[in-house]
Write a protein that holds these residues in place. Structure first.
Motif, short mmCIF file in Angstrom:
data_model
loop_
_atom_site.label_atom_id
_atom_site.label_comp_id
_atom_site.label_asym_id
_atom_site.label_seq_id
_atom_site.Cartn_x
_atom_site.Cartn_y
_atom_site.Cartn_z
N ARG A 1 0.83 -1.20 0.00
CA ARG A 1 0.00 0.00 0.00
C ARG A 1 0.87 1.26 0.00
O ARG A 1 0.60 2.21 -0.74
CB ARG A 1 -0.91 -0.01 1.23
CG ARG A 1 -1.96 1.07 1.23
CD ARG A 1 -2.92 0.95 2.41
NE ARG A 1 -3.61 -0.33 2.41
CZ ARG A 1 -3.47 -1.26 3.38
NH1 ARG A 1 -2.70 -1.04 4.41
NH2 ARG A 1 -4.13 -2.39 3.31
N VAL A 2 1.94 1.28 0.81
CA VAL A 2 2.82 2.45 0.87
C VAL A 2 3.56 2.63 -0.46
O VAL A 2 3.67 3.75 -0.97
CB VAL A 2 3.82 2.32 2.05
CG1 VAL A 2 4.88 3.40 1.98
CG2 VAL A 2 3.09 2.39 3.37
N ARG B 1 2.63 1.66 -3.44
CA ARG B 1 1.69 2.13 -4.46
C ARG B 1 1.34 3.60 -4.27
O ARG B 1 1.27 4.36 -5.24
CB ARG B 1 0.42 1.28 -4.45
CG ARG B 1 0.69 -0.14 -4.94
CD ARG B 1 -0.55 -0.97 -4.95
NE ARG B 1 -1.42 -0.49 -6.02
CZ ARG B 1 -2.65 -0.91 -6.19
NH1 ARG B 1 -3.17 -1.80 -5.40
NH2 ARG B 1 -3.38 -0.43 -7.18
N SER B 2 1.14 4.02 -3.03
CA SER B 2 0.81 5.44 -2.81
C SER B 2 1.99 6.33 -3.15
O SER B 2 1.81 7.43 -3.67
CB SER B 2 0.34 5.67 -1.37
OG SER B 2 1.39 5.48 -0.47
N GLN B 3 3.22 5.88 -2.87
CA GLN B 3 4.39 6.67 -3.24
C GLN B 3 4.56 6.75 -4.76
O GLN B 3 4.95 7.79 -5.28
CB GLN B 3 5.65 6.10 -2.59
CG GLN B 3 5.70 6.38 -1.11
CD GLN B 3 6.98 5.88 -0.47
OE1 GLN B 3 7.80 5.21 -1.08
NE2 GLN B 3 7.14 6.20 0.80
N ARG C 1 2.11 6.65 -6.90
CA ARG C 1 1.06 7.54 -7.39
C ARG C 1 1.43 9.00 -7.16
O ARG C 1 1.07 9.86 -7.94
CB ARG C 1 -0.27 7.23 -6.70
CG ARG C 1 -0.93 6.00 -7.23
CD ARG C 1 -2.34 5.86 -6.68
NE ARG C 1 -2.80 4.52 -6.91
CZ ARG C 1 -2.93 3.59 -5.97
NH1 ARG C 1 -2.66 3.87 -4.72
NH2 ARG C 1 -3.35 2.39 -6.27
N ALA C 2 2.13 9.27 -6.07
CA ALA C 2 2.55 10.64 -5.74
C ALA C 2 4.01 10.83 -6.15
O ALA C 2 4.78 11.44 -5.44
CB ALA C 2 2.37 10.89 -4.25
N ARG D 1 2.89 5.87 -12.14
CA ARG D 1 1.47 5.74 -11.81
C ARG D 1 0.86 4.53 -12.51
O ARG D 1 0.05 3.82 -11.94
CB ARG D 1 0.73 7.01 -12.17
CG ARG D 1 0.91 8.10 -11.13
CD ARG D 1 -0.06 9.25 -11.32
NE ARG D 1 0.18 10.00 -12.55
CZ ARG D 1 1.08 10.97 -12.67
NH1 ARG D 1 1.83 11.29 -11.66
NH2 ARG D 1 1.22 11.60 -13.82
N ASP E 1 -0.94 1.40 -10.56
CA ASP E 1 -2.34 1.05 -10.75
C ASP E 1 -2.56 -0.26 -11.49
O ASP E 1 -3.54 -0.94 -11.26
CB ASP E 1 -3.05 2.18 -11.51
CG ASP E 1 -3.13 3.44 -10.68
OD1 ASP E 1 -3.09 3.33 -9.44
OD2 ASP E 1 -3.19 4.54 -11.27
#
Length: 156
Positions: free
Chosen positions: A51-52, A54-56, A58-59, A74, A78
């Motif tokens: 989760r971390v 993937r969020s990094q 994306r950002a 990204r 995804d």
């Protein structure tokens, strides 16, 4: 006569925990391609590590990626298959990946199994408060691995 302040050490409870050491390193010419840490933390589960990551991804603009590399990051976050990563981490094996940038720069994510000791004052529950919280235990441990503290006195 010498006057000394004596303190009695507070009793502490040590609990052995398993988690994952999560780190993000940046290599670049500004530091002679020596790894520079961007993120370092202890996570409780493989799902949290994914989760971390993937969020990094994306950002990725926060990581200093150029726009075309950010689009690739990204897309990977995804649409990439994370099931092999989860399987590897649940087997207790380390894993990681590298995102290569221009001019030899790159970012590296590493996740490794870790066993650590969680310290809390005696008399505190799993959440660092006297008596803990209802239902405290392995299933409801805090989502972070920072040591818990509590100012409660042990019960007589």
């Amino acid at each position: 006569m010498r006057n000394s302040l004596r303190t009695t050490p507070e009793p502490a409870e040590a609990r052995r925990r398993s988690g994952l050491r999560f780190e993000v390193l940046r290599y670049g010419p500004a530091n002679g391609f020596v790894p520079g840490p961007l993120d370092l933390r202890v996570l409780p589960t493989p799902h949290d590590a994914v989760r971390v990551i993937r969020s990094q991804l994306r950002a990725s603009h926060v990581l200093g990626l150029p726009p075309h590399e950010a689009v690739k990051a990204r897309r990977r976050a995804d649409h990439g298959s994370w099931i092999p990563v989860l399987g590897t981490l649940y087997r207790g094996e380390p894993c990681g990946f590298v995102l290569r940038l221009r001019k030899g720069r790159h970012l590296e994510w590493n996740v490794r199994p870790l066993t650590y000791v969680l310290l809390s004052h005696a008399g505190c529950g799993a959440h660092g408060v006297p008596g803990g919280s209802p239902g405290s235990g392995p299933a409801t441990e805090p989502r972070h691995a920072a040591p818990t503290t509590c100012r409660a006195s042990p019960s007589p």
